[in-house]
Design an enzyme around this catalytic site. Structure first.
Site, PDB file in Angstrom:
ATOM      1  N   GLU A 161      81.758  31.772  27.182  1.00 41.00           N
ATOM      2  CA  GLU A 161      81.466  33.025  27.911  1.00 41.00           C
ATOM      3  C   GLU A 161      81.024  32.829  29.359  1.00 41.00           C
ATOM      4  O   GLU A 161      79.995  33.357  29.776  1.00 41.00           O
ATOM      5  CB  GLU A 161      80.410  33.825  27.123  1.00 41.00           C
ATOM      6  CG  GLU A 161      80.862  34.128  25.702  1.00 41.00           C
ATOM      7  CD  GLU A 161      79.789  34.806  24.843  1.00 41.00           C
ATOM      8  OE1 GLU A 161      78.706  35.101  25.352  1.00 41.00           O
ATOM      9  OE2 GLU A 161      80.056  35.035  23.647  1.00 41.00           O
ATOM     10  N   GLU A 266      86.457  34.134  16.624  1.00 39.45           N
ATOM     11  CA  GLU A 266      85.318  34.906  16.090  1.00 39.45           C
ATOM     12  C   GLU A 266      85.788  36.287  15.644  1.00 39.45           C
ATOM     13  O   GLU A 266      85.219  37.315  16.011  1.00 39.45           O
ATOM     14  CB  GLU A 266      84.214  35.040  17.164  1.00 39.45           C
ATOM     15  CG  GLU A 266      83.717  33.709  17.690  1.00 39.45           C
ATOM     16  CD  GLU A 266      82.589  33.826  18.705  1.00 39.45           C
ATOM     17  OE1 GLU A 266      81.984  34.911  18.836  1.00 39.45           O
ATOM     18  OE2 GLU A 266      82.307  32.822  19.370  1.00 39.45           O
TER      19      GLU A 266
HETATM   20  O1  9MR Z   1      76.694  36.030  15.017  1.00 40.10           O
HETATM   21  C1  9MR Z   1      75.704  35.471  15.850  1.00 40.10           C
HETATM   22  C2  9MR Z   1      74.359  36.136  15.610  1.00 40.10           C
HETATM   23  O2  9MR Z   1      73.904  35.850  14.297  1.00 40.10           O
HETATM   24  C3  9MR Z   1      73.340  35.651  16.625  1.00 40.10           C
HETATM   25  O3  9MR Z   1      72.139  36.379  16.477  1.00 40.10           O
HETATM   26  C4  9MR Z   1      73.901  35.816  18.040  1.00 40.10           C
HETATM   27  C5  9MR Z   1      72.989  35.204  19.055  1.00 40.10           C
HETATM   28  O4  9MR Z   1      72.923  33.812  18.910  1.00 40.10           O
HETATM   29  O5  9MR Z   1      75.153  35.178  18.156  1.00 40.10           O
HETATM   30  C6  9MR Z   1      76.126  35.679  17.311  1.00 40.10           C
HETATM   31  O6  9MR Z   1      77.327  34.991  17.532  1.00 40.10           O
HETATM   32  C7  9MR Z   1      77.883  35.127  18.844  1.00 40.10           C
HETATM   33  C8  9MR Z   1      78.603  33.842  19.178  1.00 40.10           C
HETATM   34  O7  9MR Z   1      77.716  32.759  19.054  1.00 40.10           O
HETATM   35  C9  9MR Z   1      79.210  33.883  20.565  1.00 40.10           C
HETATM   36  N1  9MR Z   1      80.062  35.032  20.733  1.00 40.10           N
HETATM   37  C10 9MR Z   1      79.483  36.314  20.359  1.00 40.10           C
HETATM   38  C11 9MR Z   1      78.935  36.252  18.938  1.00 40.10           C
HETATM   39  C12 9MR Z   1      78.391  37.607  18.513  1.00 40.10           C
HETATM   40  O8  9MR Z   1      77.295  37.962  19.284  1.00 40.10           O
END
Ligand code: 9MR
Length: 371
Positions: A161, A266
């Site tokens: 990102e 994802e």
């Molecule tokens: O699914 C993840 C969630 O449980 C966490 O709280 C969050 C913050 O770390 O991250 C979510 O996963 C993210 C991923 O790591 C990067 N792309 C966006 C995803 C959704 O927020």
């Protein structure tokens, strides 16, 4: 003795003839049996799953998926909470889980502005560190983690990102201190730590034209410098009304044009309306209901739209399976999804391939039936 031998011969004969005539039971199709020749089919697992405590979800993971990615346990704030302290407990458990089950294990993520341990970019007084110090910290972080799982993690989301929808660089601390250079540096460090590991750039809203063009340029520039970039990860957090499938497809084609593979890293699809932050919040009851419209179950009409659109996406992935090397769902069942609390707490969403009772959604059932 003689009669015993005869008896054995008769028994053996009847067993053999039974084997010969018994129809061979057709194996129940699974996502990996149906899609395995096209791309890896993966899923993000949480720590309840990688430690095998969530037995219902684990059954699904083992049955249907041939790749896993760490939903949270390899993020900086968890794995490297203090400068001189790493905590590998959950990450070790995750890698063991994937390996034990013969899955392609994916690492997520090495450099990301979010969930970054608070110490990473500042000194003791809270001031930004110098470019030299930040480079050294990035190098230590990446080298320590990637070398620990050398030969066991198939590929890493090296940078996550970093580009905005308009194509500009996100003004993260990494960018502010090191400029654009932080991305190629991260790829270089990761490659030095495990020359055989695949390396990915990963981002969301990758259908957006500005981001698409900037990521293509970024990857082309890195490749021109001789850096290894194996794939571009399109996160694929989509909704009922966004993005336009044609724009998503344009990005698949453009990314593949760099020579890197494309991965859907994802995948999930919110079944809820987008939150309108400018709505009239004076009527709080109505507003809350609008934010969380399906607290009990998804209405059939919405479910049908959701399933049809998920099938459209899957068909798009299959259409481009020559360049797509992995499709990963961001969670096992609806109950596990981050979408339930996003962007407002307490929302109940229905974004994944399996429902809260661990049953496959209709589009998954159809996919398994057709094949
Ligand atoms: O699914 C993840 C969630 O449980 C966490 O709280 C969050 C913050 O770390 O991250 C979510 O996963 C993210 C991923 O790591 C990067 N792309 C966006 C995803 C959704 O927020």
């Amino acid at each position: 003795m003689k009669s015993k031998t005869l008896l054995w011969a008769l028994l053996a004969g009847s067993v053999m003839s039974a084997c010969a005539t018994k129809p061979v039971a057709k194996e129940e199709p699974t996502l990996k049996s149906v899609l395995g020749d096209k791309f890896l089919i993966g899923v993000a697992v949480n720590v309840w799953q990688s430690s095998e405590r969530d037995t219902n979800a684990v059954k699904i993971v083992k049955k249907h998926f041939n790749s896993v990615v760490a939903e949270n346990c390899m993020k900086c704030q968890t794995i490297h909470p203090e400068e001189n302290r790493y905590d590998f407990k959950q990450a070790d458990e995750f890698v063991n889980f994937g390996e034990k089950n013969g899955m392609a294990v994916m690492g997520h993520c090495l450099i990301w502005h979010s969930q970054l341990a608070p110490w990473f970019c500042v000194d003791k007084d809270g001031k930004d560190v110098s470019p030299e110090v930040l480079k050294q910290r990035m190098k230590d972080h990446i080298t320590t983690i990637v070398s620990r799982y050398k030969g066991r993690v198939k590929g890493w989301d090296v940078v996550n990102e970093a580009i905005m929808e308009d194509g500009s660089y996100r003004k993260s601390k990494f960018y502010q201190i090191l400029g654009e250079e932080f991305i190629p540096l991260a790829f270089q460090y990761a490659h030095e730590a495990d020359p055989d590991a695949e390396l990915y750039y990963n981002d969301y809203n990758m259908h957006a034209e500005g981001k698409r063009n900037a990521v293509v340029k970024l990857v082309n520039d890195m490749k021109a410098k001789g850096l290894r970039v194996d794939a571009i990860g399109m996160q694929g957090h989509v909704g009922l009304n966004y993005p336009d499938l044609a724009e998503f497809e344009k990005s698949i084609v453009a990314f593949a044009g760099t020579g890197a593979k494309v991965m859907i890293t994802e995948w999930d699809m919110s079944a809820l309306p987008e939150v309108n932050r400018t709505a009239n919040i004076a009527d709080t009851v109505a507003f809350r209901k609008a934010l969380n419209p399906y607290p009990d179950a998804l209405p059939d009409s919405v479910s049908q739209r959701w399933n049809a659109r998920m099938a459209d996406f899957m068909n798009l992935f299959i259409k481009h399976s020559d360049v797509i090397s992995r499709v990963t769902a961001w969670g096992v069942s609806d109950g596990d999804s981050w979408k339930n609390g996003f962007p407002v707490r307490g929302r109940k969403d229905y974004p994944l391939l399996f429902d809260r009772e661990y049953q496959p959604k209709p589009f998954v059932v159809d996919l398994l039936k057709e094949n």
